[in-house]
Design a protein around this motif. Structure first.
Motif, PDB file in Angstrom:
ATOM      1  N   ALA A  69       2.074  -5.302   2.971  1.00  0.00           N
ATOM      2  CA  ALA A  69       2.096  -4.735   1.585  1.00  0.00           C
ATOM      3  C   ALA A  69       2.721  -3.383   1.731  1.00  0.00           C
ATOM      4  O   ALA A  69       2.844  -2.556   2.824  1.00  0.00           O
ATOM      5  CB  ALA A  69       0.805  -4.821   0.978  1.00  0.00           C
ATOM      6  N   ILE A  70       2.980  -2.572   0.699  1.00  0.00           N
ATOM      7  CA  ILE A  70       3.212  -1.323   0.515  1.00  0.00           C
ATOM      8  C   ILE A  70       2.355  -0.476  -0.274  1.00  0.00           C
ATOM      9  O   ILE A  70       1.953  -0.845  -1.285  1.00  0.00           O
ATOM     10  CB  ILE A  70       4.673  -0.951  -0.089  1.00  0.00           C
ATOM     11  N   ALA A  71       1.563   0.715   0.327  1.00  0.00           N
ATOM     12  CA  ALA A  71       0.915   1.585  -0.444  1.00  0.00           C
ATOM     13  C   ALA A  71       1.665   2.792  -0.987  1.00  0.00           C
ATOM     14  O   ALA A  71       2.235   3.341   0.071  1.00  0.00           O
ATOM     15  CB  ALA A  71      -0.357   2.014   0.245  1.00  0.00           C
ATOM     16  N   ARG A  72       2.022   2.916  -2.164  1.00  0.00           N
ATOM     17  CA  ARG A  72       2.913   3.995  -2.786  1.00  0.00           C
ATOM     18  C   ARG A  72       1.907   5.072  -3.191  1.00  0.00           C
ATOM     19  O   ARG A  72       0.803   4.906  -4.257  1.00  0.00           O
ATOM     20  CB  ARG A  72       3.736   3.521  -3.745  1.00  0.00           C
ATOM     21  N   ARG A  73       1.857   6.316  -2.794  1.00  0.00           N
ATOM     22  CA  ARG A  73       1.375   7.535  -3.508  1.00  0.00           C
ATOM     23  C   ARG A  73       2.122   8.226  -4.246  1.00  0.00           C
ATOM     24  O   ARG A  73       3.494   8.884  -3.732  1.00  0.00           O
ATOM     25  CB  ARG A  73       0.788   8.364  -2.345  1.00  0.00           C
ATOM     26  N   ASP A  74       1.830   8.505  -5.738  1.00  0.00           N
ATOM     27  CA  ASP A  74       2.695   9.451  -6.494  1.00  0.00           C
ATOM     28  C   ASP A  74       2.456  10.711  -6.304  1.00  0.00           C
ATOM     29  O   ASP A  74       1.571  11.234  -5.703  1.00  0.00           O
ATOM     30  CB  ASP A  74       2.898   8.871  -8.051  1.00  0.00           C
ATOM     31  N   PRO A  75       3.417  11.552  -6.615  1.00  0.00           N
ATOM     32  CA  PRO A  75       2.881  13.165  -6.865  1.00  0.00           C
ATOM     33  C   PRO A  75       1.625  13.536  -7.345  1.00  0.00           C
ATOM     34  O   PRO A  75       1.289  14.745  -6.969  1.00  0.00           O
ATOM     35  CB  PRO A  75       4.130  13.807  -7.570  1.00  0.00           C
ATOM     36  N   SER A 110      -0.730   3.159  -5.416  1.00  0.00           N
ATOM     37  CA  SER A 110      -0.432   1.945  -6.062  1.00  0.00           C
ATOM     38  C   SER A 110      -0.132   0.743  -5.026  1.00  0.00           C
ATOM     39  O   SER A 110       0.387   1.363  -4.020  1.00  0.00           O
ATOM     40  CB  SER A 110       0.696   1.881  -6.898  1.00  0.00           C
ATOM     41  N   ARG A 111      -0.124  -0.399  -5.059  1.00  0.00           N
ATOM     42  CA  ARG A 111      -0.037  -1.315  -4.201  1.00  0.00           C
ATOM     43  C   ARG A 111       1.179  -2.384  -4.539  1.00  0.00           C
ATOM     44  O   ARG A 111       1.008  -2.818  -5.582  1.00  0.00           O
ATOM     45  CB  ARG A 111      -1.290  -1.912  -4.040  1.00  0.00           C
ATOM     46  N   TYR A 123       6.854  11.476  -3.393  1.00  0.00           N
ATOM     47  CA  TYR A 123       6.304  10.223  -3.325  1.00  0.00           C
ATOM     48  C   TYR A 123       6.253   9.843  -1.851  1.00  0.00           C
ATOM     49  O   TYR A 123       6.939  10.110  -0.935  1.00  0.00           O
ATOM     50  CB  TYR A 123       7.286   9.263  -3.788  1.00  0.00           C
ATOM     51  N   THR A 124       5.107   8.871  -1.382  1.00  0.00           N
ATOM     52  CA  THR A 124       4.939   8.756  -0.090  1.00  0.00           C
ATOM     53  C   THR A 124       4.908   7.191  -0.125  1.00  0.00           C
ATOM     54  O   THR A 124       4.302   6.536  -1.084  1.00  0.00           O
ATOM     55  CB  THR A 124       3.694   9.147   0.428  1.00  0.00           C
ATOM     56  N   TYR A 125       5.633   6.381   0.581  1.00  0.00           N
ATOM     57  CA  TYR A 125       5.406   4.969   1.016  1.00  0.00           C
ATOM     58  C   TYR A 125       4.799   4.529   2.255  1.00  0.00           C
ATOM     59  O   TYR A 125       5.521   4.952   3.279  1.00  0.00           O
ATOM     60  CB  TYR A 125       6.883   4.336   0.654  1.00  0.00           C
ATOM     61  N   PHE A 126       3.888   3.862   2.278  1.00  0.00           N
ATOM     62  CA  PHE A 126       3.142   3.236   3.542  1.00  0.00           C
ATOM     63  C   PHE A 126       3.260   1.858   3.645  1.00  0.00           C
ATOM     64  O   PHE A 126       2.844   1.091   2.618  1.00  0.00           O
ATOM     65  CB  PHE A 126       1.670   3.644   3.867  1.00  0.00           C
ATOM     66  N   ALA A 127       3.918   1.543   4.500  1.00  0.00           N
ATOM     67  CA  ALA A 127       4.161  -0.110   4.759  1.00  0.00           C
ATOM     68  C   ALA A 127       2.999  -0.330   5.908  1.00  0.00           C
ATOM     69  O   ALA A 127       2.740   0.402   6.776  1.00  0.00           O
ATOM     70  CB  ALA A 127       5.247  -0.768   5.352  1.00  0.00           C
ATOM     71  N   PHE A 128       2.146  -1.544   5.498  1.00  0.00           N
ATOM     72  CA  PHE A 128       1.113  -1.762   6.309  1.00  0.00           C
ATOM     73  C   PHE A 128       0.623  -3.289   6.155  1.00  0.00           C
ATOM     74  O   PHE A 128       1.029  -3.925   5.592  1.00  0.00           O
ATOM     75  CB  PHE A 128      -0.238  -0.825   5.963  1.00  0.00           C
ATOM     76  N   ASN A 129      -0.285  -3.631   7.264  1.00  0.00           N
ATOM     77  CA  ASN A 129      -0.652  -4.989   7.279  1.00  0.00           C
ATOM     78  C   ASN A 129      -1.990  -5.130   6.478  1.00  0.00           C
ATOM     79  O   ASN A 129      -3.093  -4.351   6.923  1.00  0.00           O
ATOM     80  CB  ASN A 129      -0.913  -5.712   8.688  1.00  0.00           C
ATOM     81  N   GLU A 130      -2.361  -5.901   5.642  1.00  0.00           N
ATOM     82  CA  GLU A 130      -3.561  -6.272   4.968  1.00  0.00           C
ATOM     83  C   GLU A 130      -4.264  -7.128   5.533  1.00  0.00           C
ATOM     84  O   GLU A 130      -3.500  -8.172   6.248  1.00  0.00           O
ATOM     85  CB  GLU A 130      -3.318  -6.729   3.350  1.00  0.00           C
TER      86      GLU A 130
END
Length: 435
Positions: A87-93, A98-99, A69-76
């Motif tokens: 927000a966080i953008a989450r990438r599953d395996p 998902s946001r 799993y990867t979690y990217f915190a970023f500014n929208e």
């Protein structure tokens, strides 16, 4: 040392998901662009604000469950051009995104003023699956959001932090092997502040509680700039930081290293010698000493020698450091260097000196390739590069072919892959890379 005496994924831009829910996005299609680069690149399917750029932050985290799993915190983008919403953008395996918006107590998504180089988020996942985000603080009181449990909403928990009401800047965070978190930040506010020290905090995962570990660095008329921290397999915390003339400046000096052992409560330098905290510039384990013509200045038009950005990786418990330094003979350019402890001092190697670089770096350690140093050039079509060393020769190649990213963060996952966080601020786009 100074001590005392390749595939590419293209996803179309997606409309922002519903404000208060976790909304999955379809997995991107893939196209093989270059086998030589051995790099997977995907566009994160959420709009990014152009303020999403910094050098010090830790905006990426990974976790191995049924896969990576990867979690990217970023500014929208915010409600106006001068605002942003973290927000966080989450990438599953499976590659599905998902946001997760960061929510105020009112239930509305948090929104803050843009402040490039300061108001950017850092993220970590603790051993219980809770996500923690520190966002948008430039000498502000805590702006801290976390989930109550794995999979929950990311909500305001600022009242849980110690040191309430003081100004916090440059929060960087990392997860320990036991699931605890360690957070370093600069503390202090006000143009007249005579010093702004660096403090280390700990999240006790079992007790779900934050506490102060120590003020690790501080001195009269000096400000501390945290750069990076990492936790080794034995639980020791490795800190990287710079010094500047107080109250603040864009150009810093005396890049330094410090290690904390939670089993003993003691701090040490890179040779293992005990040090007393808070350290000062004269008692720090200095990686990059002052050079000819270097001055302590708060003039943001200063053109002399200076440090600007640094990152840390661990070879077991040995620190490996990448940093940018502008010397008197560099033609005004910040070159990229690699440093490591050697013979009771720090050895230095030049990684890139062919032009200007941006304030963005990454470094990882690989058992086969040894160190990988990531940097961003000041111009060009491909601007993100990775350099490796063979013998005494450094070789660079594009780390994000075909992507005009101009900022960078890197996290190595437990499978031994480098996960790249790649903002393209000119096009308000964020990319995920893996190599």
């Amino acid at each position: 040392m100074r001590r005392p005496t390749a595939r590419a994924y293209a996803a179309p831009a997606a409309a922002l998901a519903a404000l208060f829910t976790l909304v999955p996005a379809a997995q991107a299609d893939s196209t093989d662009l270059t086998a030589a680069a051995a790099t997977v690149i995907e566009k994160v399917p959420y709009a990014m604000d152009s303020s999403n750029q910094a050098a010090w932050w830790t905006p990426a985290a990974t976790y191995k469950g049924r896969g990576q799993y990867t979690y990217f915190a970023f500014n929208e983008p915010g409600s106006t051009a001068a605002m942003h919403r973290p927000a966080i953008a989450r990438r599953d395996p499976d590659g599905v995104w998902s946001r997760l918006p960061l929510l105020e107590r009112s239930g509305q998504q948090a929104e803050f003023a843009d402040d490039n180089g300061h108001n950017q988020p850092s993220v970590a996942r603790d051993g219980s699956g809770r996500l923690h985000v520190f966002a948008s603080m430039h000498a502000n009181a805590w702006r801290y959001f976390r989930t109550e449990a794995a999979g929950g909403d990311v909500t305001d928990h600022a009242a849980e932090l110690p040191d309430q009401g003081v100004g916090i800047t440059y929060p960087i965070v990392a997860t320990a092997p036991n699931g605890d978190l360690y957070l370093a930040a600069r503390v202090g506010a006000g143009a007249g502040a005579d010093q702004r020290p660096g403090k280390l905090y700990r999240w006790d995962d079992a007790a779900a509680r934050w506490s102060v570990v120590a003020t690790f660095a501080g001195a009269l008329n000096r400000s501390v700039y945290p750069d990076d921290l990492a936790v080794d397999a034995a639980g020791r915390v490795h800190l990287l930081y710079e010094w500047a003339k107080a109250p603040a400046t864009g150009f810093r000096h005396q890049l330094s290293y410090l290690r904390y052992d939670p089993s003993t409560g003691a701090f040490a330098d890179s040779a293992g010698a005990a040090v007393t905290t808070p350290v000062a510039p004269g008692t720090s384990d200095v990686i990059q000493e002052l050079t000819t013509g270097e001055e302590w200045s708060i003039d943001n038009a200063y053109t002399g020698p200076a440090v600007q950005s640094a990152k840390l990786a661990l070879d077991g418990s040995t620190p490996k450091v990448a940093y940018r330094y502008r010397s008197a003979d560099s033609g005004g350019n910040f070159h990229v260097y690699y440093a490591y402890p050697s013979g009771g001092d720090w050895a230095h190697r030049t990684v890139y000196a062919d032009g200007q670089t941006a304030a963005a770096l990454g470094i990882t350690w690989d058992e086969t390739d040894a160190q990988r140093v990531y940097y961003v050039t000041g111009s060009g079509t491909d601007r993100v590069f990775v350099a490796t060393e063979s013998g005494s020769t450094w070789t660079s190649q594009s780390a994000a072919p075909g992507v005009s990213a101009d900022r960078l963060a890197v996290r190595r996952d437990s499978d031994g892959d480098d996960v790249l966080y790649l903002p393209d601020t000119a096009h308000d786009s964020l990319y995920y890379g893996r190599r």
